[in-house]
Write a protein that holds these residues in place. Structure first.
Motif, short mmCIF file in Angstrom:
data_model
loop_
_atom_site.label_atom_id
_atom_site.label_comp_id
_atom_site.label_asym_id
_atom_site.label_seq_id
_atom_site.Cartn_x
_atom_site.Cartn_y
_atom_site.Cartn_z
N LYS A 1 -12.42 21.44 27.89
CA LYS A 1 -12.18 21.58 26.46
C LYS A 1 -13.46 22.04 25.76
O LYS A 1 -14.54 21.51 26.01
N VAL A 2 -13.32 23.05 24.90
CA VAL A 2 -14.43 23.57 24.11
C VAL A 2 -14.09 23.29 22.64
O VAL A 2 -12.92 23.31 22.26
N GLU A 3 -15.08 23.01 21.83
CA GLU A 3 -14.83 22.61 20.44
C GLU A 3 -14.14 23.68 19.60
O GLU A 3 -13.17 23.41 18.93
N THR A 4 -14.67 24.92 19.65
CA THR A 4 -14.13 25.94 18.75
C THR A 4 -13.84 27.26 19.48
O THR A 4 -14.45 27.56 20.50
N MET B 1 -19.10 19.61 27.65
CA MET B 1 -19.23 20.34 28.90
C MET B 1 -19.94 21.67 28.64
O MET B 1 -19.71 22.32 27.64
N SER B 2 -20.77 22.04 29.57
CA SER B 2 -21.55 23.27 29.43
C SER B 2 -20.69 24.51 29.66
O SER B 2 -19.79 24.52 30.49
N LEU B 3 -21.00 25.55 28.91
CA LEU B 3 -20.30 26.82 29.06
C LEU B 3 -21.04 27.77 30.00
O LEU B 3 -20.62 28.90 30.19
N GLU B 4 -22.14 27.29 30.58
CA GLU B 4 -22.95 28.14 31.47
C GLU B 4 -22.16 28.72 32.64
O GLU B 4 -22.31 29.90 32.94
N PRO B 5 -21.30 27.92 33.32
CA PRO B 5 -20.55 28.52 34.44
C PRO B 5 -19.67 29.69 33.97
O PRO B 5 -19.55 30.69 34.69
N LEU B 6 -19.09 29.59 32.79
CA LEU B 6 -18.25 30.67 32.26
C LEU B 6 -19.11 31.89 31.94
O LEU B 6 -18.74 33.02 32.27
N VAL C 1 -10.39 26.57 33.86
CA VAL C 1 -9.86 27.12 32.61
C VAL C 1 -10.57 26.43 31.45
O VAL C 1 -10.71 25.21 31.43
N TYR C 2 -11.03 27.22 30.50
CA TYR C 2 -11.69 26.72 29.29
C TYR C 2 -10.76 26.97 28.11
O TYR C 2 -10.26 28.08 27.96
N TRP C 3 -10.54 25.94 27.28
CA TRP C 3 -9.66 26.13 26.12
C TRP C 3 -10.31 25.54 24.87
O TRP C 3 -11.07 24.58 24.94
N ALA C 4 -10.03 26.18 23.74
CA ALA C 4 -10.62 25.77 22.46
C ALA C 4 -9.71 24.75 21.78
O ALA C 4 -8.50 24.96 21.67
N SER C 5 -10.30 23.64 21.33
CA SER C 5 -9.50 22.58 20.72
C SER C 5 -8.90 22.99 19.37
O SER C 5 -7.92 22.39 18.94
N ASP C 6 -9.46 24.02 18.76
CA ASP C 6 -8.91 24.48 17.47
C ASP C 6 -7.92 25.65 17.64
O ASP C 6 -7.47 26.22 16.66
N ALA C 7 -7.58 25.96 18.87
CA ALA C 7 -6.59 27.03 19.13
C ALA C 7 -5.19 26.50 18.84
O ALA C 7 -4.96 25.29 18.83
N ALA D 1 -9.02 31.72 22.35
CA ALA D 1 -8.28 30.47 22.50
C ALA D 1 -8.44 29.87 23.89
O ALA D 1 -8.58 28.65 24.05
N ILE D 2 -8.40 30.74 24.90
CA ILE D 2 -8.44 30.25 26.29
C ILE D 2 -9.02 31.32 27.19
O ILE D 2 -8.86 32.52 26.95
N ALA D 3 -9.74 30.87 28.22
CA ALA D 3 -10.36 31.78 29.18
C ALA D 3 -10.44 31.07 30.53
O ALA D 3 -10.33 29.85 30.59
N ALA D 4 -10.64 31.85 31.57
CA ALA D 4 -10.73 31.25 32.91
C ALA D 4 -11.75 31.98 33.77
O ALA D 4 -11.97 33.17 33.61
N ILE D 5 -12.33 31.23 34.69
CA ILE D 5 -13.20 31.82 35.72
C ILE D 5 -12.30 32.15 36.91
O ILE D 5 -11.57 31.27 37.39
N THR D 6 -12.34 33.40 37.35
CA THR D 6 -11.56 33.77 38.53
C THR D 6 -12.45 33.99 39.75
O THR D 6 -11.98 33.96 40.87
N GLU D 7 -13.75 34.21 39.50
CA GLU D 7 -14.70 34.36 40.60
C GLU D 7 -16.06 33.91 40.12
O GLU D 7 -16.57 34.40 39.12
#
Length: 83
Positions: free
Chosen positions: A58-61, A1-6, A31-37, A76-82
């Motif tokens: 899910k993001v790889e690292t 999945m692309s990280l461009e929206p984030l 919500v974006y989360w890292a699989s190695d978190a 480890a984890i992040a989210a788009i709120t707007e």
């Protein structure tokens, strides 16, 4: 999945505490989360996302997610709120 929206998001949360607050208040759009978190950090947040039907990506690292958030360290984890 692309990280461009984030990367392009006007407002986002970075880290477990901020993201948990946004998810609990239903402010998180995605919500974006890292699989190695550490699972003890991200799993409770992912469970709440599931119950509130908030999409999770899910993001790889942690390093890759940190870069997408424009920070020098892993995330480890992040989210788009707007968008």
């Amino acid at each position: 999945m692309s990280l461009e929206p984030l990367k392009a998001a006007r407002k986002k949360t970075i880290g477990a505490k901020q993201t948990l607050k946004a998810v609990e208040k239903s402010q998180a759009k995605e919500v974006y989360w890292a699989s190695d978190a550490e699972h003890r950090v991200v799993d409770p947040i992912l469970r709440i996302c599931s119950s509130k039907n908030i999409p999770v990506i899910k993001v790889e690292t942690m390093k890759e997610l940190g870069r997408a958030c424009n920070i020098e360290v892993g995330c480890a984890i992040a989210a788009i709120t707007e968008h």
